[in-house]
Write a protein that holds these residues in place. Sequence first.
Motif, PDB file in Angstrom:
ATOM      1  N   MET A   1       0.843  -1.199   0.000  1.00  0.00           N
ATOM      2  CA  MET A   1       0.000   0.000   0.000  1.00  0.00           C
ATOM      3  C   MET A   1       0.878   1.248   0.000  1.00  0.00           C
ATOM      4  SD  MET A   1      -2.722   1.279   2.904  1.00  0.00           S
ATOM      5  CE  MET A   1      -3.613  -0.254   2.878  1.00  0.00           C
ATOM      6  N   GLN A   2       0.564   2.216  -0.898  1.00  0.00           N
ATOM      7  CA  GLN A   2       1.312   3.459  -0.932  1.00  0.00           C
ATOM      8  C   GLN A   2       1.081   4.254   0.345  1.00  0.00           C
ATOM      9  OE1 GLN A   2       0.252   5.627  -4.429  1.00  0.00           O
ATOM     10  NE2 GLN A   2       1.155   4.146  -5.834  1.00  0.00           N
ATOM     11  N   LYS A   3       2.080   5.076   0.679  1.00  0.00           N
ATOM     12  CA  LYS A   3       1.998   5.826   1.929  1.00  0.00           C
ATOM     13  C   LYS A   3       0.789   6.764   1.927  1.00  0.00           C
ATOM     14  CE  LYS A   3       4.605   8.883   4.949  1.00  0.00           C
ATOM     15  NZ  LYS A   3       5.853   9.646   5.156  1.00  0.00           N
ATOM     16  N   SER A   4       0.522   7.430   0.794  1.00  0.00           N
ATOM     17  CA  SER A   4      -0.609   8.356   0.724  1.00  0.00           C
ATOM     18  C   SER A   4      -1.924   7.641   1.001  1.00  0.00           C
ATOM     19  CB  SER A   4      -0.660   9.040  -0.645  1.00  0.00           C
ATOM     20  OG  SER A   4      -0.776   8.075  -1.681  1.00  0.00           O
ATOM     21  N   GLN A   5      -2.065   6.428   0.444  1.00  0.00           N
ATOM     22  CA  GLN A   5      -3.282   5.652   0.687  1.00  0.00           C
ATOM     23  C   GLN A   5      -3.377   5.240   2.152  1.00  0.00           C
ATOM     24  OE1 GLN A   5      -2.550   2.565  -2.273  1.00  0.00           O
ATOM     25  NE2 GLN A   5      -4.182   3.392  -3.567  1.00  0.00           N
ATOM     26  N   ARG A   6      -2.224   4.879   2.715  1.00  0.00           N
ATOM     27  CA  ARG A   6      -2.204   4.450   4.114  1.00  0.00           C
ATOM     28  C   ARG A   6      -2.598   5.604   5.045  1.00  0.00           C
ATOM     29  NH1 ARG A   6       2.956   3.181   4.724  1.00  0.00           N
ATOM     30  NH2 ARG A   6       3.573   4.864   6.141  1.00  0.00           N
ATOM     31  N   LEU A   7      -2.120   6.823   4.744  1.00  0.00           N
ATOM     32  CA  LEU A   7      -2.448   7.974   5.569  1.00  0.00           C
ATOM     33  C   LEU A   7      -3.945   8.296   5.512  1.00  0.00           C
ATOM     34  CD1 LEU A   7       0.572  10.381   4.899  1.00  0.00           C
ATOM     35  CD2 LEU A   7       0.099   9.050   6.964  1.00  0.00           C
ATOM     36  N   ILE A   8      -4.529   8.152   4.308  1.00  0.00           N
ATOM     37  CA  ILE A   8      -5.965   8.400   4.163  1.00  0.00           C
ATOM     38  C   ILE A   8      -6.759   7.380   4.970  1.00  0.00           C
ATOM     39  CG2 ILE A   8      -7.905   8.339   2.543  1.00  0.00           C
ATOM     40  CD1 ILE A   8      -6.035   9.554   0.448  1.00  0.00           C
ATOM     41  N   GLN A   9      -6.375   6.105   4.872  1.00  0.00           N
ATOM     42  CA  GLN A   9      -7.074   5.066   5.633  1.00  0.00           C
ATOM     43  C   GLN A   9      -6.886   5.253   7.136  1.00  0.00           C
ATOM     44  OE1 GLN A   9      -6.614   1.025   4.471  1.00  0.00           O
ATOM     45  NE2 GLN A   9      -6.898   1.427   2.285  1.00  0.00           N
ATOM     46  N   LEU A  10      -5.679   5.679   7.516  1.00  0.00           N
ATOM     47  CA  LEU A  10      -5.403   5.923   8.929  1.00  0.00           C
ATOM     48  C   LEU A  10      -6.265   7.082   9.441  1.00  0.00           C
ATOM     49  CD1 LEU A  10      -3.682   5.223  11.412  1.00  0.00           C
ATOM     50  CD2 LEU A  10      -1.942   6.820  10.556  1.00  0.00           C
ATOM     51  N   MET A  11      -6.407   8.141   8.621  1.00  0.00           N
ATOM     52  CA  MET A  11      -7.235   9.282   9.006  1.00  0.00           C
ATOM     53  C   MET A  11      -8.689   8.849   9.207  1.00  0.00           C
ATOM     54  SD  MET A  11      -8.063  12.794   6.889  1.00  0.00           S
ATOM     55  CE  MET A  11      -6.340  13.051   6.498  1.00  0.00           C
ATOM     56  N   MET A  12      -9.178   8.011   8.279  1.00  0.00           N
ATOM     57  CA  MET A  12     -10.557   7.550   8.391  1.00  0.00           C
ATOM     58  C   MET A  12     -10.740   6.683   9.632  1.00  0.00           C
ATOM     59  SD  MET A  12     -11.261   6.664   4.376  1.00  0.00           S
ATOM     60  CE  MET A  12     -12.952   6.136   4.635  1.00  0.00           C
ATOM     61  N   THR A  35       6.384   2.914  12.690  1.00  0.00           N
ATOM     62  CA  THR A  35       5.788   3.449  11.454  1.00  0.00           C
ATOM     63  C   THR A  35       4.487   4.188  11.757  1.00  0.00           C
ATOM     64  OG1 THR A  35       6.750   1.673  10.120  1.00  0.00           O
ATOM     65  CG2 THR A  35       4.866   2.853   9.188  1.00  0.00           C
ATOM     66  N   ILE A  36       3.650   3.595  12.612  1.00  0.00           N
ATOM     67  CA  ILE A  36       2.391   4.239  12.972  1.00  0.00           C
ATOM     68  C   ILE A  36       2.648   5.565  13.692  1.00  0.00           C
ATOM     69  CG2 ILE A  36       0.367   4.072  14.478  1.00  0.00           C
ATOM     70  CD1 ILE A  36       0.063   2.480  11.942  1.00  0.00           C
ATOM     71  N   THR A  37       3.645   5.597  14.566  1.00  0.00           N
ATOM     72  CA  THR A  37       3.976   6.835  15.284  1.00  0.00           C
ATOM     73  C   THR A  37       4.373   7.931  14.295  1.00  0.00           C
ATOM     74  OG1 THR A  37       4.699   5.580  17.234  1.00  0.00           O
ATOM     75  CG2 THR A  37       5.451   7.860  17.049  1.00  0.00           C
ATOM     76  N   ARG A  38       5.221   7.561  13.298  1.00  0.00           N
ATOM     77  CA  ARG A  38       5.634   8.541  12.277  1.00  0.00           C
ATOM     78  C   ARG A  38       4.418   9.033  11.474  1.00  0.00           C
ATOM     79  NH1 ARG A  38      10.232   5.143  11.098  1.00  0.00           N
ATOM     80  NH2 ARG A  38       9.074   4.360   9.291  1.00  0.00           N
ATOM     81  N   ASP A  39       3.517   8.101  11.130  1.00  0.00           N
ATOM     82  CA  ASP A  39       2.320   8.481  10.362  1.00  0.00           C
ATOM     83  C   ASP A  39       1.437   9.443  11.155  1.00  0.00           C
ATOM     84  OD1 ASP A  39       3.165   6.939   8.283  1.00  0.00           O
ATOM     85  OD2 ASP A  39       1.727   5.299   8.601  1.00  0.00           O
ATOM     86  N   LEU A  40       1.283   9.175  12.451  1.00  0.00           N
ATOM     87  CA  LEU A  40       0.470  10.062  13.284  1.00  0.00           C
ATOM     88  C   LEU A  40       1.097  11.450  13.378  1.00  0.00           C
ATOM     89  CD1 LEU A  40      -0.534   7.656  16.204  1.00  0.00           C
ATOM     90  CD2 LEU A  40      -2.035   8.576  14.431  1.00  0.00           C
ATOM     91  N   GLN A  41       2.412  11.494  13.463  1.00  0.00           N
ATOM     92  CA  GLN A  41       3.108  12.779  13.500  1.00  0.00           C
ATOM     93  C   GLN A  41       2.887  13.548  12.201  1.00  0.00           C
ATOM     94  OE1 GLN A  41       4.697  14.269  15.973  1.00  0.00           O
ATOM     95  NE2 GLN A  41       5.228  16.039  14.699  1.00  0.00           N
ATOM     96  N   GLU A  42       2.915  12.827  11.084  1.00  0.00           N
ATOM     97  CA  GLU A  42       2.718  13.476   9.784  1.00  0.00           C
ATOM     98  C   GLU A  42       1.278  13.982   9.642  1.00  0.00           C
ATOM     99  OE1 GLU A  42       3.700  12.574   5.074  1.00  0.00           O
ATOM    100  OE2 GLU A  42       4.555  11.361   6.693  1.00  0.00           O
ATOM    101  N   LEU A  43       0.306  13.189  10.099  1.00  0.00           N
ATOM    102  CA  LEU A  43      -1.086  13.639  10.055  1.00  0.00           C
ATOM    103  C   LEU A  43      -1.286  14.879  10.921  1.00  0.00           C
ATOM    104  CD1 LEU A  43      -3.154  10.320  10.203  1.00  0.00           C
ATOM    105  CD2 LEU A  43      -2.866  11.846   8.255  1.00  0.00           C
ATOM    106  N   SER A  44      -0.605  14.903  12.069  1.00  0.00           N
ATOM    107  CA  SER A  44      -0.698  16.056  12.950  1.00  0.00           C
ATOM    108  C   SER A  44      -0.155  17.301  12.273  1.00  0.00           C
ATOM    109  CB  SER A  44       0.056  15.787  14.251  1.00  0.00           C
ATOM    110  OG  SER A  44      -0.011  16.899  15.117  1.00  0.00           O
ATOM    111  N   GLU A  45       0.941  17.168  11.544  1.00  0.00           N
ATOM    112  CA  GLU A  45       1.532  18.299  10.820  1.00  0.00           C
ATOM    113  C   GLU A  45       0.644  18.768   9.682  1.00  0.00           C
ATOM    114  OE1 GLU A  45       5.314  16.813   9.655  1.00  0.00           O
ATOM    115  OE2 GLU A  45       6.191  16.940  11.680  1.00  0.00           O
TER     116      GLU A  45
END
Length: 322
Positions: A1-12, A35-45
Amino acid sequence: MQKSQRLIQLMMRINAKRSFTVRELAEEFGLSTRTITRDLQELSELGVPVYSIQGRGGGYKLLRERVLPPISFTENEAVALFFACQSMDYYSSMPFGEGAEGALHKFYHYLPADIREQIDRLKNRVMFWSPYRSMSVEILQTLLQAIMIQSVVTIEYKSSSGVSKRDIQPIGLYASSGYWYCPAYCFTREDIRQFRADRILSAELNRAVPGRAEVSRKTLLDKPVQTDQEQITLELEVTKKGVWMLESNARFGPHLHRHEDGGGTLTLEIAAQDMAFYLDLIWQWGEEVIIVEPAEAKAYMRRKMEAMRLLYGEPSPKGGPA
């Protein structure tokens, strides 16, 4: 799964959970906690309001409101939505607070440059104009919240007879000619009444008063049943010019029957207690709208004409009655 898709699914997913731990998300997505911690940090930004919970157990929580995932729009949809939001700018007060303005700003900011240019050309050339009316944003927001959570509201209301305190159960909110109106069940009158928001001096949610189930099921499309009130038939003759003036009026236009010569007739069933209200509206059209029936409506107009004559009639030479 691409990172952009993963971030969208994580947001949902965090929108749905509201409160969660990194380990829960890692197990759900099959990823490491790092990885999840980094993704959450990126969503926060990126603006997703996630904050960490301190203490034993820890975890994360979604702050304030949930954030919707990205949505794709066509160019026509984007322009339509922009102006739909902008139409609310012409109301002096809105029950949505700063939400509409914030959404409009975000929407415009992320549009492609060429679409922004098209919208800029249309600014001040396409308007949804509404007369300016001063009213309280806080009161509108209280009424809107009461509708959403089906709560009773205690209000202070200013009417022609003075200021009264009432408990009401709002059915809805709608705007007309710049004013906001709130049809609601009034516990004092034990009936549905219509309240103009600018005449509400204060409004406070009152959870101590239980709402009525049958009222909570009503919408703005449900007209109050007034079978217990006396009805009268208002018959009018309308000149050609009168037809032109009345055809766009929401109260009279739908009941207007046009004649071949351009004039028309109008028959309208109204509550007897509302007769003065309708006749005062008809007064503004003067000789273009003539009352045929009922006799009491004609009498009301004659009294009104006499009052105007006494008020504005020419004084006699000696200063006595005209």
